[in-house]
Structures are given as C-alpha cells and as structure tokens.
Design a protein around this motif. Sequence first.
Motif, PDB file in Angstrom:
ATOM      1  N   LYS A   1     -14.337  -1.503 -34.428  1.00  0.00           N
ATOM      2  CA  LYS A   1     -13.951  -0.812 -33.198  1.00  0.00           C
ATOM      3  C   LYS A   1     -15.194  -0.286 -32.518  1.00  0.00           C
ATOM      4  N   LYS A   2     -15.352  -0.648 -31.275  1.00  0.00           N
ATOM      5  CA  LYS A   2     -16.476  -0.142 -30.489  1.00  0.00           C
ATOM      6  C   LYS A   2     -16.108  -0.215 -29.029  1.00  0.00           C
ATOM      7  N   GLY A   3     -16.115   0.921 -28.368  1.00  0.00           N
ATOM      8  CA  GLY A   3     -15.814   0.936 -26.952  1.00  0.00           C
ATOM      9  C   GLY A   3     -14.321   0.879 -26.670  1.00  0.00           C
ATOM     10  N   VAL A   4     -14.005   0.592 -25.421  1.00  0.00           N
ATOM     11  CA  VAL A   4     -12.620   0.620 -24.947  1.00  0.00           C
ATOM     12  C   VAL A   4     -11.924  -0.689 -25.276  1.00  0.00           C
ATOM     13  N   ASN A   5     -10.800  -0.603 -25.978  1.00  0.00           N
ATOM     14  CA  ASN A   5      -9.934  -1.761 -26.206  1.00  0.00           C
ATOM     15  C   ASN A   5      -8.870  -1.725 -25.127  1.00  0.00           C
ATOM     16  N   LEU A   6      -9.051  -2.572 -24.111  1.00  0.00           N
ATOM     17  CA  LEU A   6      -8.201  -2.515 -22.923  1.00  0.00           C
ATOM     18  C   LEU A   6      -7.074  -3.540 -23.026  1.00  0.00           C
ATOM     19  N   ILE A   7      -5.852  -3.041 -23.098  1.00  0.00           N
ATOM     20  CA  ILE A   7      -4.656  -3.886 -23.147  1.00  0.00           C
ATOM     21  C   ILE A   7      -4.088  -3.933 -21.739  1.00  0.00           C
ATOM     22  N   ALA A   8      -3.929  -5.130 -21.189  1.00  0.00           N
ATOM     23  CA  ALA A   8      -3.458  -5.234 -19.807  1.00  0.00           C
ATOM     24  C   ALA A   8      -2.553  -6.444 -19.652  1.00  0.00           C
ATOM     25  N   CYS A   9      -1.549  -6.314 -18.811  1.00  0.00           N
ATOM     26  CA  CYS A   9      -0.645  -7.434 -18.566  1.00  0.00           C
ATOM     27  C   CYS A   9      -1.298  -8.419 -17.593  1.00  0.00           C
ATOM     28  N   PRO A  10      -0.850  -9.672 -17.589  1.00  0.00           N
ATOM     29  CA  PRO A  10      -1.446 -10.667 -16.677  1.00  0.00           C
ATOM     30  C   PRO A  10      -1.009 -10.478 -15.233  1.00  0.00           C
ATOM     31  N   SER A  11      -0.046  -9.595 -15.007  1.00  0.00           N
ATOM     32  CA  SER A  11       0.514  -9.270 -13.686  1.00  0.00           C
ATOM     33  C   SER A  11       1.511 -10.331 -13.224  1.00  0.00           C
ATOM     34  N   CYS A  12       2.514  -9.880 -12.508  1.00  0.00           N
ATOM     35  CA  CYS A  12       3.532 -10.770 -11.944  1.00  0.00           C
ATOM     36  C   CYS A  12       4.166 -10.057 -10.750  1.00  0.00           C
ATOM     37  N   SER A  13       5.230 -10.627 -10.216  1.00  0.00           N
ATOM     38  CA  SER A  13       5.832 -10.037  -9.019  1.00  0.00           C
ATOM     39  C   SER A  13       6.512  -8.698  -9.294  1.00  0.00           C
ATOM     40  N   ARG A  14       6.668  -8.332 -10.579  1.00  0.00           N
ATOM     41  CA  ARG A  14       7.270  -7.034 -10.900  1.00  0.00           C
ATOM     42  C   ARG A  14       6.255  -5.891 -10.812  1.00  0.00           C
ATOM     43  N   GLN A  15       4.966  -6.226 -10.721  1.00  0.00           N
ATOM     44  CA  GLN A  15       3.942  -5.178 -10.782  1.00  0.00           C
ATOM     45  C   GLN A  15       4.071  -4.206  -9.609  1.00  0.00           C
ATOM     46  N   LYS A  16       3.831  -2.933  -9.898  1.00  0.00           N
ATOM     47  CA  LYS A  16       3.927  -1.890  -8.890  1.00  0.00           C
ATOM     48  C   LYS A  16       2.557  -1.465  -8.361  1.00  0.00           C
ATOM     49  N   PHE A  17       1.504  -2.077  -8.886  1.00  0.00           N
ATOM     50  CA  PHE A  17       0.146  -1.862  -8.371  1.00  0.00           C
ATOM     51  C   PHE A  17      -0.658  -3.115  -8.699  1.00  0.00           C
ATOM     52  N   ASP A  18      -1.823  -3.238  -8.105  1.00  0.00           N
ATOM     53  CA  ASP A  18      -2.664  -4.413  -8.309  1.00  0.00           C
ATOM     54  C   ASP A  18      -3.349  -4.314  -9.673  1.00  0.00           C
ATOM     55  N   VAL A  19      -2.708  -4.862 -10.681  1.00  0.00           N
ATOM     56  CA  VAL A  19      -3.197  -4.741 -12.063  1.00  0.00           C
ATOM     57  C   VAL A  19      -4.602  -5.305 -12.207  1.00  0.00           C
ATOM     58  N   ILE A  20      -4.850  -6.476 -11.649  1.00  0.00           N
ATOM     59  CA  ILE A  20      -6.137  -7.154 -11.849  1.00  0.00           C
ATOM     60  C   ILE A  20      -7.294  -6.322 -11.311  1.00  0.00           C
ATOM     61  N   SER A  21      -7.156  -5.813 -10.094  1.00  0.00           N
ATOM     62  CA  SER A  21      -8.258  -5.033  -9.519  1.00  0.00           C
ATOM     63  C   SER A  21      -8.444  -3.718 -10.264  1.00  0.00           C
ATOM     64  N   VAL A  22      -7.357  -3.092 -10.678  1.00  0.00           N
ATOM     65  CA  VAL A  22      -7.466  -1.839 -11.433  1.00  0.00           C
ATOM     66  C   VAL A  22      -8.184  -2.066 -12.756  1.00  0.00           C
ATOM     67  N   VAL A  23      -7.793  -3.109 -13.470  1.00  0.00           N
ATOM     68  CA  VAL A  23      -8.403  -3.394 -14.772  1.00  0.00           C
ATOM     69  C   VAL A  23      -9.875  -3.744 -14.620  1.00  0.00           C
ATOM     70  N   ASN A  24     -10.203  -4.573 -13.647  1.00  0.00           N
ATOM     71  CA  ASN A  24     -11.603  -4.969 -13.452  1.00  0.00           C
ATOM     72  C   ASN A  24     -12.486  -3.778 -13.107  1.00  0.00           C
ATOM     73  N   GLU A  25     -12.008  -2.927 -12.214  1.00  0.00           N
ATOM     74  CA  GLU A  25     -12.802  -1.765 -11.841  1.00  0.00           C
ATOM     75  C   GLU A  25     -12.920  -0.790 -13.016  1.00  0.00           C
TER      76      GLU A  25
END
Length: 360
Positions: free
Chosen positions: A262-286
């Motif tokens: 374990k080292k650093g942030v282990n980021l679990i994120a969905c691949p995003s779909c039409s159900r998303q309520k925010f822009d998952v990809i941009s949030v995760v990347n930033e």
Amino acid sequence: MKQVHKIKRRVSKKIFVGNVAIGGDAPITVQSMTNTDTCDVDSTVSQILSLEKAGADLVRVSIPTMDAAEAFKKIKTRVNIPLITDIHFDYKIALKVAGYGADCLRINPGNIGKEDRIREVVAAAKDNGIPIRIGVNAGSLEKDLQKKYTEPTPEAMVESAFRHIDILDRLNFDNFKVSLKASEVFMTVFAYRQLASQIDNPLHLGITEAGSFRSGTVKSSIGMGLLLSEGIGDTIRVSLASDPVDEIKVGFDILKSLHLRKKGVNLIACPSCSRQKFDVISVVNELEARLEDITEPIDVAVIGCVVNGPGEAKEVSVGLTGGSPNLLYIDGKTHSKVENESLVDTLEASIRRRIPISNV
C-alpha cells in the motif's frame, strides 16, 4: 470492511541494496532506470530525485564507459536513494563504481571474460558489501544456447541463468538476485516459474521492452501479475517507452491491486455511464493529479450513481456517491451533501484531513 485475499509469497533469502531489503519478509520493492546521459550529471540527478519523489525504492543507472563511471561518482554524492549500476562486459567499470559507492552491480559474471576478472569483481562486491544482479534477457542469450534451442525459450533462459549462478557459487558468493526477462509474456512467466523452484535467491521481475505506456502497462501487469499472484517476485521494474516516473506509478498500482503493498491513494472509480450525476472522468483525473504527493495509503471511491456507489463508499476511508444530492461518506458513514461545483475541492480536503501532516 471487505475481506482481503493474502498472497503467500515464495520463501527467499534477504539481501540488501544499500539500506533497502530485497527478499525474505521485506516489502516488494519498485524500481526504475534513468534514461538520461549518465555523463550529464545534473540531468541524471534531477531524474533520480523525480523518481524518488514518485516513490521509487531503488534506481538503476547505466554505466557504459569510464567517463560515465566518473560521472556516477559525482551523482552518488548528490542523492540518497540506493543506486544500482548497470554494466556490461567491462569488469574494470564494475571495479570502479564498486569503489565509488554503488549499492548493487548489475553485471553477468559469465560475460566479463577470464576467471581472474570475475574473481576481482566478486572480491570488490564482497569488500564493499554489495550484491550482484544477474540479468538474463531472451534477446541476448549466448550463441551456443541460441544454436541449441534454435530460438529463445524459457529453458534456454534458465540454463543461461544457471551458468552465471554456478560461477558465483564456485566463488562462494551468494549475495545476488536474478532476473529472466523477455518481451513475450508467457516465456517470461514460464522461465521465472522454473527458476523460482530451484533457487532461493531474490527474483527481480520485469517484462523487458514491454512497449509504449499503454501496451507496456498491459503486458507488464499481466506478466508480473501472474507471477506475483503466485508469490513469485521480490522487486519489480515496469519497462515502458515513457517517462520513468510512469514506471514507478504503474509498479505501485500493480502491487496495490494484488494487496501486496500500500502506497498512496487507491482510487476506486466507476467507468461512468448515462446514470452518472457528475462528470466522473474529469473529477477522477483532476483528483488523481492533485493527490500525487500523498504516499500514505488510503482508499477512496468515486462512483457516479447510487447503483454501486453506497456499497463502495461504505468500504473506504473517503467515498463519493453521485445522486440527488451527491453524498460524501467518511469511514463508511454518510457525512455531507456535495454540490457538483465543489466535488474535487471537497474530496481533496477530506482526504488530506485523514493524512498525517508529514505526508501532505
């Protein structure tokens, strides 16, 4: 919390590269190699420091000439991370850098000529308390092995390794580790499996010349993932035609995915779909870009909707579930509502509040 599968690691002896333990019960280390001109001391030092900042445990530096050996002497005084010197054929270079503070010699004893030369290198390693790394590569097997097997094979690689190992055994030198690398995934895996059952020295894993960032990451993850999941491997290097810092990041991601380190942030994120309520990809990347400085292990989940969001959020330290409204979870419990405009800022602040001051 989720039950974590624990891999039973192969029993290997422990050696030290500088102050970093390899093998035994030590954590699996992650290393990379500089791609600067070693004689350009400033550039090489700068890259080593960048690798160290990214979390590297070890850094390998190529020493192709005596001028490079003299540059290494200067480099060594300006960095703290253990340095492995990569040397081929010229035993005099190995003797020189051993005296200049190299923490490990990557040199194949069978490739440096007569027995007296090998004895000198082994004596220098013994006198300076540094290990040797034997590195077998499918693309540079001995000519007689190429003729015997007609093409690179796992058996040919293991036979080549034992030629070098037998020389060190004859000289009563057991402070070494071994790598068996090929660009073909299954050849590499089969070779390591064979050798792992026959020696107890630490094994350095890698898929050599794996390719670009994307294809190299995939091949390295599959090849090393197979071996690591079987408990084989004590130190790893992801070989990418990319910034060496990427090799460190991918290396730790491989280990984190197998719960080996374990080292650093282990980021679990969905691949995003039409159900998303925010822009998952941009949030995760930033968010990932902002949190690169964190080395303390922490699990974070960013899920765009309520289908899987609450379940994932309840299993991590900080979780976000998209909905109406979006919900922030801390330690598995609902904490607060979060507007889309402040998602990244809120997540970053929540994560940093859970990290010791010295690590942020």
